[in-house]
Design a protein around this motif. Structure first.
Motif, short mmCIF file in Angstrom:
data_model
loop_
_atom_site.label_atom_id
_atom_site.label_comp_id
_atom_site.label_asym_id
_atom_site.label_seq_id
_atom_site.Cartn_x
_atom_site.Cartn_y
_atom_site.Cartn_z
N PRO A 113 35.64 48.15 42.96
CA PRO A 113 35.89 48.89 44.20
C PRO A 113 35.57 48.06 45.43
O PRO A 113 34.72 47.17 45.41
CB PRO A 113 34.93 50.08 44.07
N HIS A 142 45.83 51.65 35.88
CA HIS A 142 45.21 51.17 34.64
C HIS A 142 46.27 51.19 33.55
O HIS A 142 46.73 52.25 33.13
CB HIS A 142 44.03 52.07 34.26
N ASP A 188 46.46 46.58 35.71
CA ASP A 188 45.58 45.77 34.88
C ASP A 188 44.92 46.67 33.84
O ASP A 188 44.73 47.87 34.07
CB ASP A 188 44.52 45.07 35.73
N PHE A 245 46.08 51.10 42.52
CA PHE A 245 45.79 50.40 41.27
C PHE A 245 46.09 51.31 40.09
O PHE A 245 45.76 52.50 40.10
CB PHE A 245 44.33 49.94 41.23
N ALA A 252 41.79 46.14 32.86
CA ALA A 252 40.41 46.29 33.31
C ALA A 252 40.36 47.13 34.58
O ALA A 252 41.35 47.27 35.30
CB ALA A 252 39.78 44.92 33.57
N THR A 253 39.21 47.68 34.85
CA THR A 253 39.00 48.44 36.08
C THR A 253 38.83 47.48 37.24
O THR A 253 38.03 46.55 37.16
CB THR A 253 37.76 49.34 35.96
N ILE A 254 39.58 47.68 38.30
CA ILE A 254 39.49 46.80 39.46
C ILE A 254 38.22 47.14 40.23
O ILE A 254 37.94 48.32 40.49
CB ILE A 254 40.73 46.95 40.37
N TYR A 307 34.11 38.43 38.14
CA TYR A 307 34.85 38.81 39.34
C TYR A 307 34.62 37.80 40.46
O TYR A 307 35.54 37.43 41.20
CB TYR A 307 34.43 40.20 39.81
N THR A 328 40.93 41.17 40.02
CA THR A 328 40.05 41.73 41.04
C THR A 328 40.81 42.38 42.18
O THR A 328 40.20 42.99 43.06
CB THR A 328 39.15 40.63 41.64
#
Length: 289
Positions: free
Chosen positions: A87, A99, A81, A97, A83-85, A25, A61
């Motif tokens: 926090p 997923h 995305d 956001f 992936a998990t953005i 990130y 990110t």
């Protein structure tokens, strides 16, 4: 959808080449800052006016998503995305956001992602994950309102110097290309995006090429805005490709020792030299009325 598209869609969730981590990130956020620097402060080039809804595809990110939120405070910004953005306490209320898989935006069943709902769709650096470029671009055409814009920013994979392509004979480069092709990736996506847009029905398609220099030679030629990215790429590109090579060539019959040899070849070929660079392409076009 063709059988090839179906196969690519099923495989898509396994195509992240670098696992999300705090270090990754940090690299991505720094990369975002440097891309903006070589673009003289710009993040996107499309003439976006008075948007209501914007989609940032493969948002990573969230750096671009947040920028769009601050640039257009009256708009709703959606970042999608797998992936998990990470926090952040500074996330604007206008940013959402999602997923999801960018190979299947229309199949996401998300109430925000519907045909004719978007005023701007943006994506950047999907080269290591996108396996269905033409259908993705057609989907973006469907998602957009008339007279609204799609922008794609992608890296052209070969390395150049002032004489032309220099990477075709590098062993790791050849293996990387073969692995990418086997996984359904298209390393020429940056230069093919304009044609794909036109084929999908976009008009007023425009391109702009930026240099990703390997070293400080662009700054020494009078382009100071390239100094920081040149330093960054000298360190990060060898490290990045060393990390990606094992995954990219997996399933191709290479022994562990041969993979290590390819990783050593990355270091030997990616030393900074005068003129060494890759090309970064911005392509944008409008859905007609």
């Amino acid at each position: 959808m063709s059988s090839a598209d179906n196969k690519a869609k099923r495989a898509s969730k396994n195509l992240y080449q670098i696992s999300p981590s705090a270090t990754e990130y940090q690299r991505l956020n720094r990369q975002h800052e440097l891309i903006q620097e070589i673009m003289m402060g710009k993040v996107f080039h499309s003439p976006v006016k008075d948007p209501i809804r914007i989609l940032d595809v493969g948002c990573g990110t969230g750096a671009v998503t947040y920028h769009l939120g601050s640039t257009f405070p009256s708009a709703q910004i959606y970042g999608v995305d797998l992936a998990t953005i990470p926090p952040t306490p500074k996330k604007p209320d206008s940013v959402t956001f999602i997923h999801g898989d960018y190979h299947d935006l229309l199949g996401s069943e998300d109430p925000y992602i519907t045909p004719g709902s978007m005023d701007f769709v943006f994506s950047r650096l999907l080269i290591s994950g996108m396996t269905t470029w033409p259908s993705y671009i057609r989907t973006c055409h469907t998602l957009l309102k008339p007279n609204r814009w799609l922008e794609i920013q992608e890296l052209e994979f070969p390395y150049y110097d002032d004489s032309g392509v220099i990477s075709n004979d590098w062993e790791w480069f050849q293996a990387y290309q073969a692995g990418a092709e086997a996984k359904g990736l298209d390393l020429s996506c940056a230069v093919r995006a304009a044609d794909w847009m036109r084929e999908a029905g976009f008009v007023d398609v425009q391109t702009k090429k930026y240099c990703w220099p390997h070293g400080e030679w662009m700054a020494e030629r009078g382009h100071e805005e390239y100094r920081n990215i040149g330093i960054f790429l000298t360190t990060e590109q060898p490290r990045l490709y060393q990390a990606i090579v094992p995954n990219m060539v997996s399933g191709m019959g290479y022994s562990d020792e041969k993979v290590k040899e390819l990783q050593r070849d990355v270091l030997e070929t990616l030393n900074p030299e005068e003129g060494k660079h890759k090309n970064y392409w911005v392509t944008f076009g409008k859905k007609p009325s």
